[in-house]
Design an enzyme around this catalytic site. Structure first.
Site, mmCIF file in Angstrom:
data_model
loop_
_atom_site.group_PDB
_atom_site.id
_atom_site.type_symbol
_atom_site.label_atom_id
_atom_site.label_comp_id
_atom_site.label_asym_id
_atom_site.label_seq_id
_atom_site.Cartn_x
_atom_site.Cartn_y
_atom_site.Cartn_z
ATOM 1 N N LYS A 1 -56.592 -4.082 -26.463
ATOM 2 C CA LYS A 1 -56.444 -3.495 -25.127
ATOM 3 C C LYS A 1 -57.024 -4.415 -24.041
ATOM 4 C CE LYS A 1 -54.343 0.482 -25.818
ATOM 5 N NZ LYS A 1 -52.892 0.547 -25.556
ATOM 6 N N TYR B 1 -59.182 -2.501 -31.618
ATOM 7 C CA TYR B 1 -58.483 -1.829 -30.515
ATOM 8 C C TYR B 1 -58.953 -2.400 -29.164
ATOM 9 C CZ TYR B 1 -56.767 2.318 -27.909
ATOM 10 O OH TYR B 1 -56.132 3.173 -27.034
HETATM 11 N N1 LIG Z 1 -54.706 9.374 -25.653
HETATM 12 C C1 LIG Z 1 -55.630 8.715 -24.974
HETATM 13 O O1 LIG Z 1 -56.589 9.287 -24.443
HETATM 14 C C2 LIG Z 1 -55.495 7.249 -24.770
HETATM 15 C C3 LIG Z 1 -56.549 6.564 -24.145
HETATM 16 C C4 LIG Z 1 -56.426 5.212 -23.898
HETATM 17 C C5 LIG Z 1 -55.246 4.568 -24.244
HETATM 18 N N2 LIG Z 1 -54.246 5.245 -24.871
HETATM 19 C C6 LIG Z 1 -53.041 4.514 -25.219
HETATM 20 O O2 LIG Z 1 -51.910 5.263 -24.796
HETATM 21 C C7 LIG Z 1 -50.791 4.931 -25.625
HETATM 22 C C8 LIG Z 1 -50.171 6.217 -26.163
HETATM 23 O O3 LIG Z 1 -51.134 6.866 -26.945
HETATM 24 P P1 LIG Z 1 -51.009 8.380 -27.430
HETATM 25 O O4 LIG Z 1 -52.360 8.962 -27.298
HETATM 26 O O5 LIG Z 1 -49.859 9.046 -26.774
HETATM 27 O O6 LIG Z 1 -50.742 8.131 -28.994
HETATM 28 P P2 LIG Z 1 -49.741 8.806 -30.042
HETATM 29 O O7 LIG Z 1 -50.248 8.383 -31.369
HETATM 30 O O8 LIG Z 1 -49.576 10.255 -29.749
HETATM 31 O O9 LIG Z 1 -48.332 8.069 -29.742
HETATM 32 C C9 LIG Z 1 -48.130 6.727 -30.016
HETATM 33 C C10 LIG Z 1 -46.648 6.488 -30.259
HETATM 34 O O10 LIG Z 1 -46.456 5.088 -30.533
HETATM 35 C C11 LIG Z 1 -45.564 4.969 -31.627
HETATM 36 N N3 LIG Z 1 -45.777 3.693 -32.306
HETATM 37 C C12 LIG Z 1 -46.845 3.314 -33.041
HETATM 38 N N4 LIG Z 1 -46.661 2.098 -33.552
HETATM 39 C C13 LIG Z 1 -45.450 1.670 -33.126
HETATM 40 C C14 LIG Z 1 -44.709 0.475 -33.317
HETATM 41 N N5 LIG Z 1 -45.161 -0.537 -34.093
HETATM 42 N N6 LIG Z 1 -43.504 0.354 -32.716
HETATM 43 C C15 LIG Z 1 -43.011 1.379 -31.962
HETATM 44 N N7 LIG Z 1 -43.677 2.533 -31.754
HETATM 45 C C16 LIG Z 1 -44.877 2.685 -32.331
HETATM 46 C C17 LIG Z 1 -45.904 6.167 -32.513
HETATM 47 O O11 LIG Z 1 -44.873 6.454 -33.453
HETATM 48 C C18 LIG Z 1 -46.098 7.255 -31.474
HETATM 49 O O12 LIG Z 1 -44.893 7.896 -31.151
HETATM 50 C C19 LIG Z 1 -51.339 4.007 -26.715
HETATM 51 O O13 LIG Z 1 -51.096 2.653 -26.342
HETATM 52 C C20 LIG Z 1 -52.825 4.292 -26.694
HETATM 53 O O14 LIG Z 1 -53.577 3.219 -27.189
HETATM 54 C C21 LIG Z 1 -54.349 6.572 -25.151
#
Ligand SMILES: NC(=O)c1ccc[n+]([C@@H]2O[C@H](COP(=O)([O-])OP(=O)(O)OC[C@H]3O[C@@H](n4cnc5c(N)ncnc54)[C@H](O)[C@@H]3O)[C@@H](O)[C@H]2O)c1
Length: 248
Positions: free
Chosen positions: A161, A157
């Site tokens: 990232k 990851y």
């Molecule tokens: N939640 C956090 O605190 C946090 C922190 C740092 C970064 N992020 C990043 O934020 C973004 C959203 O994360 P989240 O927490 O809402 O996660 P989440 O798991 O709730 O949502 C992720 C979404 O991406 C979709 N997805 C996954 N693989 C896919 C693909 N191959 N093609 C199309 N869609 C796909 C999933 O179906 C889901 O709807 C991600 O990139 C994550 O790495 C989140």
């Protein structure tokens, strides 16, 4: 939580959000819809996509895996046919497949790199020609604290990232003269991805947040709205942390 009293106006704009079936992507897509934009939502989970958005006006859905470059190109062309163009693309889709590096499988490595790094690339490659033709555009990628500082059990990851940050800066340099900006946000929000973290690790993570809490996913959206706005025309190549101070 309410987004406050200032109502941003994105009427006439088209915004593409990947991974918009739930979590941060869902909230970003909702924000732009509320602000008057047409919103195209890409997600590989068709069931969840339809549950979240089926029948909503001014929303175009594509059940697409962002790591599939040909499928993304077709889906982007369909959005352009639907809306006439794409003003903003938000590369948010993501997964986590955690393990310490000596236990990490090829599948865990490849799948995480495919969704984050390849997925951010495929969408960007497909939207830039349309933005160039329009003479304007906004690309907003979603990176992570882990991409800057690393994290135990997340070398895949972190590589993805961190790659997105370097990608963001390179693309920002390539497209700036076409009126297109490319930036990233680094979120910290309570979502399904965070709920999957083991409780002891989650308690440790929460304790490390200066704000003392994880944000609601909806709190990420206004930062994306700013980067998408006309007011941010001279902001490019940055990583904007929306993380309660974690990355200080
Ligand atoms: N939640 C956090 O605190 C946090 C922190 C740092 C970064 N992020 C990043 O934020 C973004 C959203 O994360 P989240 O927490 O809402 O996660 P989440 O798991 O709730 O949502 C992720 C979404 O991406 C979709 N997805 C996954 N693989 C896919 C693909 N191959 N093609 C199309 N869609 C796909 C999933 O179906 C889901 O709807 C991600 O990139 C994550 O790495 C989140």
């Amino acid at each position: 939580m309410s987004i406050g009293t200032i109502t941003p106006d994105f009427s006439g704009s088209t915004v593409l959000v990947t991974g918009g079936a739930q979590g941060i992507g869902y909230e970003i897509a909702s924000y732009f819809l509320f602000a008057g934009a047409r919103v195209a939502v890409f997600d590989h989970d068709k069931t969840r996509l339809d549950e979240a958005w089926g029948g909503v006006e001014h929303v175009h859905l594509s059940a697409v895996d962002v790591s599939d470059g040909n499928a993304v190109r077709t889906a982007v062309d369909e959005v352009v046919a639907w809306a006439g163009g794409i003003d903003t693309a938000v590369n948010n889709a993501g997964i986590a497949r955690d393990a310490v590096v000596w236990k990490l499988t090829d599948e865990q490595w490849d799948s995480v790199l495919a969704v984050h790094a390849t997925g951010t690339f495929t969408v960007t490659r497909s939207v830039v020609p349309h933005m160039r033709a329009a003479g304007a555009g906004r690309i907003i990628n979603v990176t992570s604290y882990t991409g800057m500082h690393g994290n135990v059990g997340q070398s895949n990851y972190a590589a993805a990232k961190g790659g997105i940050i370097a990608f963001t800066k390179s693309v920002a340099k390539e497209v700036a003269r076409f009126g297109i900006t490319c930036n990233a946000i680094s979120p910290n929000a309570s979502t399904a991805m965070v709920a999957a973290v083991p409780p002891d690790k989650l308690a440790e993570m929460t304790a490390s947040v200066p704000a003392g809490r994880f944000a609601e996913a909806s709190e990420m959206a206004p930062a994306v709205g700013f980067l998408a706005s006309q007011q941010a025309a001279y902001v490019t190549g940055i990583v904007l942390p929306v993380d309660g101070g974690v990355s200080m």
